[in-house]
Design an enzyme around this catalytic site. Structure first.
Site, mmCIF file in Angstrom:
data_model
loop_
_atom_site.group_PDB
_atom_site.id
_atom_site.type_symbol
_atom_site.label_atom_id
_atom_site.label_comp_id
_atom_site.label_asym_id
_atom_site.label_seq_id
_atom_site.Cartn_x
_atom_site.Cartn_y
_atom_site.Cartn_z
ATOM 1 N N ASP A 34 0.788 -1.226 0.000
ATOM 2 C CA ASP A 34 0.000 0.000 0.000
ATOM 3 C C ASP A 34 0.830 1.291 0.000
ATOM 4 O O ASP A 34 0.292 2.375 0.024
ATOM 5 C CB ASP A 34 -0.953 0.012 1.216
ATOM 6 C CG ASP A 34 -2.252 0.718 0.850
ATOM 7 O OD1 ASP A 34 -2.597 0.717 -0.346
ATOM 8 O OD2 ASP A 34 -2.881 1.279 1.754
ATOM 9 N N HIS A 238 29.212 -4.184 -8.434
ATOM 10 C CA HIS A 238 27.972 -3.482 -8.091
ATOM 11 C C HIS A 238 27.738 -3.485 -6.582
ATOM 12 O O HIS A 238 26.626 -3.733 -6.116
ATOM 13 C CB HIS A 238 26.782 -4.088 -8.844
ATOM 14 C CG HIS A 238 26.841 -3.799 -10.311
ATOM 15 N ND1 HIS A 238 26.068 -4.452 -11.238
ATOM 16 C CD2 HIS A 238 27.591 -2.931 -11.011
ATOM 17 C CE1 HIS A 238 26.346 -3.990 -12.448
ATOM 18 N NE2 HIS A 238 27.269 -3.076 -12.332
ATOM 19 N N ASP A 255 31.387 5.227 -7.317
ATOM 20 C CA ASP A 255 30.734 5.223 -8.634
ATOM 21 C C ASP A 255 29.339 5.787 -8.409
ATOM 22 O O ASP A 255 28.471 5.101 -7.873
ATOM 23 C CB ASP A 255 30.688 3.787 -9.175
ATOM 24 C CG ASP A 255 30.106 3.710 -10.577
ATOM 25 O OD1 ASP A 255 29.512 4.704 -11.047
ATOM 26 O OD2 ASP A 255 30.242 2.636 -11.204
ATOM 27 N N ASP A 266 27.376 9.555 -14.905
ATOM 28 C CA ASP A 266 27.899 8.280 -14.394
ATOM 29 C C ASP A 266 29.413 8.431 -14.227
ATOM 30 O O ASP A 266 30.147 8.375 -15.211
ATOM 31 C CB ASP A 266 27.541 7.180 -15.422
ATOM 32 C CG ASP A 266 27.984 5.790 -14.981
ATOM 33 O OD1 ASP A 266 28.519 5.635 -13.876
ATOM 34 O OD2 ASP A 266 27.789 4.850 -15.791
ATOM 35 N N HIS A 345 34.860 -6.359 -17.182
ATOM 36 C CA HIS A 345 33.733 -5.664 -17.819
ATOM 37 C C HIS A 345 34.219 -4.871 -19.038
ATOM 38 O O HIS A 345 35.411 -4.795 -19.311
ATOM 39 C CB HIS A 345 33.004 -4.756 -16.819
ATOM 40 C CG HIS A 345 33.870 -3.700 -16.171
ATOM 41 N ND1 HIS A 345 34.205 -2.525 -16.798
ATOM 42 C CD2 HIS A 345 34.466 -3.657 -14.952
ATOM 43 C CE1 HIS A 345 34.947 -1.791 -15.974
ATOM 44 N NE2 HIS A 345 35.138 -2.458 -14.854
ATOM 45 N N HIS A 349 29.778 2.355 -22.074
ATOM 46 C CA HIS A 349 28.416 2.140 -22.572
ATOM 47 C C HIS A 349 27.841 3.484 -22.965
ATOM 48 O O HIS A 349 28.283 4.533 -22.475
ATOM 49 C CB HIS A 349 27.542 1.477 -21.489
ATOM 50 C CG HIS A 349 27.582 2.177 -20.158
ATOM 51 N ND1 HIS A 349 26.789 3.258 -19.861
ATOM 52 C CD2 HIS A 349 28.347 1.970 -19.049
ATOM 53 C CE1 HIS A 349 27.044 3.668 -18.634
ATOM 54 N NE2 HIS A 349 28.006 2.917 -18.103
ATOM 55 N N HIS A 356 22.561 2.909 -18.892
ATOM 56 C CA HIS A 356 23.087 2.077 -19.981
ATOM 57 C C HIS A 356 22.148 2.365 -21.140
ATOM 58 O O HIS A 356 21.118 1.732 -21.298
ATOM 59 C CB HIS A 356 23.092 0.600 -19.603
ATOM 60 C CG HIS A 356 24.124 0.296 -18.544
ATOM 61 N ND1 HIS A 356 24.406 -0.971 -18.124
ATOM 62 C CD2 HIS A 356 24.957 1.105 -17.850
ATOM 63 C CE1 HIS A 356 25.362 -0.922 -17.201
ATOM 64 N NE2 HIS A 356 25.709 0.325 -17.012
ATOM 65 N N GLU A 380 35.425 3.682 -18.859
ATOM 66 C CA GLU A 380 35.556 3.264 -17.467
ATOM 67 C C GLU A 380 36.347 1.981 -17.241
ATOM 68 O O GLU A 380 35.829 1.002 -16.721
ATOM 69 C CB GLU A 380 34.171 3.123 -16.841
ATOM 70 C CG GLU A 380 33.177 2.268 -17.644
ATOM 71 C CD GLU A 380 31.838 2.126 -16.907
ATOM 72 O OE1 GLU A 380 31.861 1.710 -15.742
ATOM 73 O OE2 GLU A 380 30.785 2.424 -17.502
ATOM 74 N N TYR A 384 40.790 -5.123 -10.895
ATOM 75 C CA TYR A 384 40.263 -5.641 -9.636
ATOM 76 C C TYR A 384 41.031 -6.914 -9.288
ATOM 77 O O TYR A 384 40.947 -7.902 -10.020
ATOM 78 C CB TYR A 384 38.768 -5.962 -9.767
ATOM 79 C CG TYR A 384 38.007 -4.847 -10.460
ATOM 80 C CD1 TYR A 384 37.461 -3.792 -9.734
ATOM 81 C CD2 TYR A 384 37.882 -4.820 -11.864
ATOM 82 C CE1 TYR A 384 36.801 -2.745 -10.375
ATOM 83 C CE2 TYR A 384 37.235 -3.777 -12.508
ATOM 84 C CZ TYR A 384 36.686 -2.746 -11.760
ATOM 85 O OH TYR A 384 36.040 -1.712 -12.408
ATOM 86 N N ARG A 408 38.651 1.734 -10.437
ATOM 87 C CA ARG A 408 37.975 2.060 -11.705
ATOM 88 C C ARG A 408 37.980 3.575 -11.837
ATOM 89 O O ARG A 408 37.873 4.287 -10.830
ATOM 90 C CB ARG A 408 36.547 1.504 -11.721
ATOM 91 C CG ARG A 408 35.724 1.892 -12.947
ATOM 92 C CD ARG A 408 34.453 1.042 -13.121
ATOM 93 N NE ARG A 408 33.443 1.262 -12.104
ATOM 94 C CZ ARG A 408 33.196 0.433 -11.111
ATOM 95 N NH1 ARG A 408 33.871 -0.698 -10.988
ATOM 96 N NH2 ARG A 408 32.257 0.710 -10.213
ATOM 97 N N GLU A 410 36.082 6.465 -14.266
ATOM 98 C CA GLU A 410 35.006 6.569 -15.271
ATOM 99 C C GLU A 410 34.645 8.018 -15.556
ATOM 100 O O GLU A 410 34.371 8.793 -14.646
ATOM 101 C CB GLU A 410 33.759 5.826 -14.759
ATOM 102 C CG GLU A 410 32.532 5.990 -15.647
ATOM 103 C CD GLU A 410 31.352 5.146 -15.197
ATOM 104 O OE1 GLU A 410 31.217 4.894 -13.991
ATOM 105 O OE2 GLU A 410 30.562 4.738 -16.072
HETATM 106 N N1 GLY Z 1 27.419 2.675 -12.523
HETATM 107 C C1 GLY Z 1 27.002 1.878 -13.575
HETATM 108 C C2 GLY Z 1 28.029 1.790 -14.601
HETATM 109 O O1 GLY Z 1 29.095 2.315 -14.427
HETATM 110 O O2 GLY Z 1 27.834 1.220 -15.625
HETATM 111 MN MN MN Z 2 29.455 3.985 -13.166
HETATM 112 MN MN MN Z 3 29.133 3.332 -16.361
#
Ligand code: GLY
Ligand code: MN
Ligand code: MN
Length: 436
Positions: A34, A238, A255, A266, A345, A349, A356, A380, A384, A408, A410
């Site tokens: 609710d 993540h 991030d 991002d 990865h 993107h 994304h 990015e 790791y 990372r 980015e």
């Molecule tokens: N934070 C999501 C990415 O970097 O793709």
């Molecule tokens: Mn990111």
């Molecule tokens: Mn990203």
């Protein structure tokens, strides 16, 4: 934004010729016992209409003599609006959103056929709303049944993604304005977080500082769950728990980006919270930084999308060989993807209305997407050294001094006529700027 949305619809209509395109708004806000959670319009729907209510359908019928753009919306309802908020209603839908005709949503079944019977095709994306998929298919079926009497009607359904996503990939001036704003707010938030974060504070405190600035500056909120990861938490791509206490010699990976007027930023930065990299942290950081800079330099018109990734992979692989984490000949290591336990990865993107964002990266195996001005991609790369990683058979044991370091970097990069513009360049990333 009236004419802006009109232009987008016109561009799409020019591509669908005698077809009729149907778009469904995002389903109702999620309810948990609710309590209603924030509603977020479907990105395609928003892109074409600017309309942000649920229970709506937009129809584009370029071949129709009078109505090219039709909106079906929730009618005004004083009592419901008291509980769930303002509704635009049928009348204002025409005026405010430029619809040639508008109807209450409960008249969809009755009114939709007139926009389908002369169309040669239906453009529709099968979505998660199964009941609505069925509605569209039922209408198509009826049209097919009555086709012999008319000799007209849609004989195929085509996914809207192919045409629409190609349009969304190139940002207009109005979109770029929102993207810059989203980028600038996130830049401010990261800069603040870098000053705020100290050994002993908790990851969630840093998260709170960041998200405070997002909202304070008018962003709708985080573009995605903010990642504030100290030490080995950075090895979880993540990681969103954000509940650890930050230790003295930790690197902190943040991030975080925001959503402003539906457009997203991002950004990732990784820095030593005590103001000094350990030798190992610094070595790995400099590899990632070099990979990121070289990758960014490949983001320019005419280059294939994947080049930035290929460049980053090469620099990271070379770096890992140099410090003894990988062993062997570079080309072979790349071909056999031996870097993947440490860089699992992709390097970027598309970025826009979705974090994304839509748009293809490759048109089949031999035809890469070629970068063009107005597109925005993230860059990015990362490294790791995930605890308990078992080296491949022909690879050395990983020296414990590297283990648990996650990095990372980015940025959001706009492709321009002459090269690129890093929209998020305002957050420092040079070693000398991160050390104090
Ligand atoms: N934070 C999501 C990415 O970097 O793709
Ligand atoms: Mn990111
Ligand atoms: Mn990203």
């Amino acid at each position: 934004m009236h004419t802006e949305h009109q232009q987008r619809r016109d561009r799409l209509m020019a591509k669908i010729g005698n077809g009729t395109a149907i778009f469904r708004s995002a389903p109702m806000a999620v309810m948990h016992n609710d309590v209603e959670y924030a509603y977020r319009q479907d990105s395609n729907f928003y892109y074409l209409t600017g309309f942000n209510e649920a229970q709506a359908v937009a129809v584009l019928a370029p071949h129709h003599p009078e109505h090219k753009f039709i909106l079906f919306v929730q009618p005004k309802d004083r009592e419901k609006e008291v509980w769930s908020g303002y509704r635009c209603g049928v009348e204002a839908a025409k005026e405010m959103y430029g619809a040639d005709e508008a109807y209450p949503i409960h008249e969809l079944d009755e009114k939709l056929p007139q926009y389908l019977e002369k169309a040669d095709k239906i453009y529709y994306h099968l979505g998660r709303d199964r009941a609505f998929n069925e509605t569209v298919l039922n209408h198509w079926q009826k049209m097919m049944r009555t086709y012999p009497r008319r000799g007209t009607g849609p004989t195929a359904i085509e996914d809207t993604a192919t045409v629409l996503h190609a349009l969304r990939l190139t940002k207009s001036e109005a979109e770029l304005k929102l993207m810059r704003k989203a980028a600038n707010i996130a830049v401010e938030a990261h800069n603040h977080a870098m000053k705020f974060a100290t050994p002993g504070c908790y990851e969630y405190e840093v998260q709170a500082e960041i998200e405070h600035i997002f909202r304070l500056r008018g962003a709708m909120g985080p573009a995605y769950p903010s990642i504030v990861a100290a030490g080995k938490n950075a090895c979880v791509l993540h990681y969103i728990e954000n509940d650890s206490q930050i230790q003295n010699d930790d690197l902190l990976l943040i991030d975080a980006g925001c959503s402003y007027g539906y457009y997203n930023s991002d950004i990732t930065r990784t820095f030593p919270v005590n103001g000094k990299f350990t030798p190992e942290q610094k070595i790995l950081y400099e590899i990632v930084l070099e990979a990121q800079k070289q990758a960014i330099s490949q983001v320019k018109p005419g280059n294939p999308y994947n080049l930035a990734h290929d460049v980053a992979v090469r620099i990271i692989t070379e770096g890992l060989v140099e410090i003894g984490i990988l062993k062997g000949e570079i080309d072979k290591l790349i071909e056999e993807e031996k870097y993947k336990p440490f860089y699992m990865h992709k390097t970027g993107h598309w970025l826009g209305l979705d974090v994304h964002d839509v748009g293809v990266y490759q048109h089949g195996e031999d035809k890469p997407q070629i970068l063009q001005p107005g597109q925005i991609t993230t860059v990015e790369p990362g490294i790791y050294i995930v605890p308990d990683t078992k080296p491949a058979e022909d690879q050395p044991e990983i020296d414990s001094r590297w283990v648990g370091i996650g990095i990372r970097i980015e940025d959001d990069v706009l492709i321009t006529d002459t090269g690129n513009e890093v929209l998020t360049a305002g957050v420092p990333k040079e070693v000398s700027d991160l050390e104090r």
